[in-house]
Write an enzyme that holds these catalytic residues in place. Structure first.
Site, PDB file in Angstrom:
ATOM      1  N   HIS A 102       0.884  -1.170   0.000  1.00  0.00           N
ATOM      2  CA  HIS A 102       0.000   0.000   0.000  1.00  0.00           C
ATOM      3  C   HIS A 102       0.921   1.219   0.000  1.00  0.00           C
ATOM      4  O   HIS A 102       2.028   1.163   0.544  1.00  0.00           O
ATOM      5  CB  HIS A 102      -0.843   0.112   1.270  1.00  0.00           C
ATOM      6  CG  HIS A 102      -1.727  -1.055   1.570  1.00  0.00           C
ATOM      7  ND1 HIS A 102      -1.283  -2.189   2.196  1.00  0.00           N
ATOM      8  CD2 HIS A 102      -3.050  -1.248   1.352  1.00  0.00           C
ATOM      9  CE1 HIS A 102      -2.297  -3.035   2.356  1.00  0.00           C
ATOM     10  NE2 HIS A 102      -3.375  -2.494   1.836  1.00  0.00           N
ATOM     11  N   ASP A 105       2.436   1.920   3.292  1.00  0.00           N
ATOM     12  CA  ASP A 105       3.369   0.939   3.868  1.00  0.00           C
ATOM     13  C   ASP A 105       4.786   1.397   3.553  1.00  0.00           C
ATOM     14  O   ASP A 105       5.693   1.231   4.369  1.00  0.00           O
ATOM     15  CB  ASP A 105       3.220  -0.446   3.217  1.00  0.00           C
ATOM     16  CG  ASP A 105       1.842  -1.039   3.388  1.00  0.00           C
ATOM     17  OD1 ASP A 105       1.211  -0.788   4.414  1.00  0.00           O
ATOM     18  OD2 ASP A 105       1.413  -1.763   2.455  1.00  0.00           O
ATOM     19  N   GLU A 233     -10.694  -6.947  -4.493  1.00  0.00           N
ATOM     20  CA  GLU A 233     -10.496  -8.003  -3.493  1.00  0.00           C
ATOM     21  C   GLU A 233     -11.736  -8.110  -2.611  1.00  0.00           C
ATOM     22  O   GLU A 233     -11.971  -7.262  -1.750  1.00  0.00           O
ATOM     23  CB  GLU A 233      -9.252  -7.669  -2.649  1.00  0.00           C
ATOM     24  CG  GLU A 233      -8.913  -8.736  -1.643  1.00  0.00           C
ATOM     25  CD  GLU A 233      -7.611  -8.451  -0.926  1.00  0.00           C
ATOM     26  OE1 GLU A 233      -6.677  -7.885  -1.541  1.00  0.00           O
ATOM     27  OE2 GLU A 233      -7.524  -8.790   0.261  1.00  0.00           O
ATOM     28  N   ASP A 297      -4.619 -13.856  -2.437  1.00  0.00           N
ATOM     29  CA  ASP A 297      -3.962 -13.466  -1.188  1.00  0.00           C
ATOM     30  C   ASP A 297      -3.993 -14.700  -0.300  1.00  0.00           C
ATOM     31  O   ASP A 297      -5.053 -15.132   0.156  1.00  0.00           O
ATOM     32  CB  ASP A 297      -4.702 -12.297  -0.517  1.00  0.00           C
ATOM     33  CG  ASP A 297      -4.141 -10.946  -0.957  1.00  0.00           C
ATOM     34  OD1 ASP A 297      -3.325 -10.917  -1.894  1.00  0.00           O
ATOM     35  OD2 ASP A 297      -4.513  -9.928  -0.348  1.00  0.00           O
ATOM     36  N   ASP A 308     -10.779 -12.360  10.824  1.00  0.00           N
ATOM     37  CA  ASP A 308      -9.804 -12.396   9.746  1.00  0.00           C
ATOM     38  C   ASP A 308      -8.429 -12.502  10.406  1.00  0.00           C
ATOM     39  O   ASP A 308      -7.745 -11.505  10.611  1.00  0.00           O
ATOM     40  CB  ASP A 308      -9.927 -11.095   8.936  1.00  0.00           C
ATOM     41  CG  ASP A 308      -9.092 -11.127   7.673  1.00  0.00           C
ATOM     42  OD1 ASP A 308      -8.632 -12.211   7.298  1.00  0.00           O
ATOM     43  OD2 ASP A 308      -8.905 -10.062   7.075  1.00  0.00           O
TER      44      ASP A 308
HETATM   45  C1  XUL Z   1      -7.424  -6.788   4.411  1.00  0.00           C
HETATM   46  C2  XUL Z   1      -6.676  -7.146   3.207  1.00  0.00           C
HETATM   47  C3  XUL Z   1      -5.848  -6.066   2.618  1.00  0.00           C
HETATM   48  C4  XUL Z   1      -5.770  -6.110   1.126  1.00  0.00           C
HETATM   49  C5  XUL Z   1      -5.040  -4.957   0.515  1.00  0.00           C
HETATM   50  O1  XUL Z   1      -8.189  -7.808   4.931  1.00  0.00           O
HETATM   51  O2  XUL Z   1      -6.705  -8.271   2.762  1.00  0.00           O
HETATM   52  O3  XUL Z   1      -4.584  -6.108   3.184  1.00  0.00           O
HETATM   53  O4  XUL Z   1      -5.149  -7.274   0.684  1.00  0.00           O
HETATM   54  O5  XUL Z   1      -5.554  -3.726   0.867  1.00  0.00           O
HETATM   55 CO    CO Z   2      -5.707  -9.188   1.205  1.00  0.00          CO
END
Ligand code: XUL
Ligand code: CO
Length: 440
Positions: A102, A105, A233, A297, A308
């Site tokens: 990001h 980051d 996502e 991911d 999560d």
């Molecule tokens: C949050 C998540 C994020 C995205 C990118 O749950 O998965 O880190 O991958 O913004």
């Molecule tokens: Co993610």
């Protein structure tokens, strides 16, 4: 290769299944060819900048526990520089070809937009040098549109236009950074795009704003020459109570409805699937069937709670079923496997970060080999072919081809003998998957 931040770790090598060395690969062999492609090409493994180099270990009851030297001392840009040096030393020693970030980051957000942009531009120049020196590439970039309090009511879906405009400015800079670094994709995860209460929410209007915003970002990036894919996502909730990008099926429908389906695909996360009440392979299959399986991911949740938890993936039986969907789809379209996973709060030593990634890469490698064997197993193929064989000829085929009316079904049913109760063979299929996984 620099040796400053992880001096006790040498580049991670493949040692084979019998190794006792925690800092070696047991199964992941980058050059090994499976189903016509090397493991490195199948996975395009990426390390996530935020979990691995951000302030780790904080939870709602306490602050960070994973204290790293790059978080301390100096000014913001000196911390960002050291963090990046550490990150590239880690990527290189681990031997991953990609990373993801990001905007905030890479740098700490400044007091003003101008200051944040200047910091990001400087860090982008450092990252470019690091990429050239190491060969590590950017799988995707994204903007953090959820941490700053200004986004508490949403970013693209905020009811206040000035916040939407600010989010747009941030996405513009994050796209610029991604393009400058040769990023192969750009991700949107809408953690605050949704609602907490419908009482104060115009859902239709907010979703239209989101579609407009995504279209503007696409148009800007394309005009700058970006050829990569945009990924959405999905996640059903957390931090927002109800997020608009709930799951694969919701996002596929949204993209088609708003004319975004040609440029956007999906980035699917294991623990987001389970939060939505789906298996990961279900989410992959929905995307694959829509031609939108872009990237993943990688992580896992905890069976006993609904958070999560972003744990590192280790369950090869489940991963095999995910890899089967990916192989059948012909691979990921443009994306790869990003470890959106974090160490547990009490895993504080530096080698934990290596071990977590190594074990995850090994789990995927084992799953890939097993998935390929299952898909080529005559028993597996025959069970699936047999299950739908009544549609391969005669009236079943005519039905599929749209040549029958409902009256024909009535006639056929009158004539038809007793209805078949063909076994679904689930246990046999699970046995095939398990045996192929256990086979050396
Ligand atoms: C949050 C998540 C994020 C995205 C990118 O749950 O998965 O880190 O991958 O913004
Ligand atoms: Co993610």
């Amino acid at each position: 290769m620099s040796d400053t931040y992880f001096p006790n770790v040498s580049p991670i090598a493949f040692e084979g299944a019998d190794t006792d060395n925690p800092l070696a690969f047991a199964f992941y062999e980058a050059d090994r060819v499976v189903a016509g492609r090397s493991m490195a090409e199948h996975f395009k493994f990426a390390v996530s900048y935020w979990h691995s180099f951000g302030q780790g270990g904080a939870d709602p009851f306490g602050g960070p526990t994973q204290l790293r030297s790059w978080h301390e001392g100096g000014d913001a840009q000196s911390r960002a520089r050291r963090k990046m040096d550490a990150a590239f030393e880690f990527f290189t020693k681990l031997g991953v070809p990609y990373y993801c970030f990001h905007d905030y980051d890479l740098v700490e957000e400044g007091a003003t937009l101008a200051e944040s942009n200047a910091r990001l531009a400087e860090a982008t120049a450092w990252a470019k040098e690091h990429q050239e020196d190491s060969g590590v590439k950017l799988l995707w970039g994204t903007a953090n549109l959820f941490s700053n309090p200004r986004y508490m009511n949403g970013a693209a879906t905020n009811p206040d236009f000035s916040v939407v405009a600010r989010a747009g400015a941030q996405v513009k800079s994050a796209i610029d950074a991604t393009i400058e670094l040769g990023g192969e994709n750009y991700v949107f995860w809408g953690g605050r795009e949704g609602y907490i209460s419908l009482l104060n929410t115009d859902m239709k209007r907010e979703q239209e704003h989101m579609a407009r915003f995504l279209g503007m970002a696409r148009d800007y990036a394309r005009a700058q020459g970006f050829k990569g894919c945009f990924f959405i996502e999905p996640k059903p909730m957390e931090p927002t109570k109800h997020q608009y990008d709930y799951d694969s099926a919701t996002v596929v429908g949204f993209l088609e409805r708003y004319g975004l389906a040609n440029d956007f695909k999906l980035n699917l996360e294991v623990n987001h699937a389970t939060l939505a009440g789906h298996s990961f392979e279900h989410e992959l299959q929905v995307a694959a069937d829509a031609g939108m399986l872009g990237s993943i991911d990688a992580n896992r949740g905890d069976e006993q709670n609904g958070w999560d938890t972003d744990q590192f993936p280790i369950n090869s039986f489940e991963l095999t079923q995910a890899m089967m969907v990916i192989l059948k789809a012909g691979g990921l379209a443009g994306g790869g496997v990003n470890f959106d996973a974090k160490l547990r709060r009490n895993s504080t030593s530096m080698d934990d970060l290596f071990i977590a990634h190594i074990a995850g890469m090994d789990a995927f490698a084992k799953a890939l080999v097993a998935a390929d064997r299952v898909l080529s197993s005559p028993d597996y193929q025959q069970i699936l072919q047999q299950r739908y064989s009544s549609f391969d000829q005669n009236e079943g085929k005519a039905f599929e081809d749209g040549q029958l009316q409902l009256e024909c079904l009535d006639e056929l049913a009158q004539e038809s003998p007793d209805l078949g109760r063909q076994s679904g063979k689930q246990e046999r299929l699970e046995q095939i998957v398990w045996r192929e996984l256990m086979r050396p």
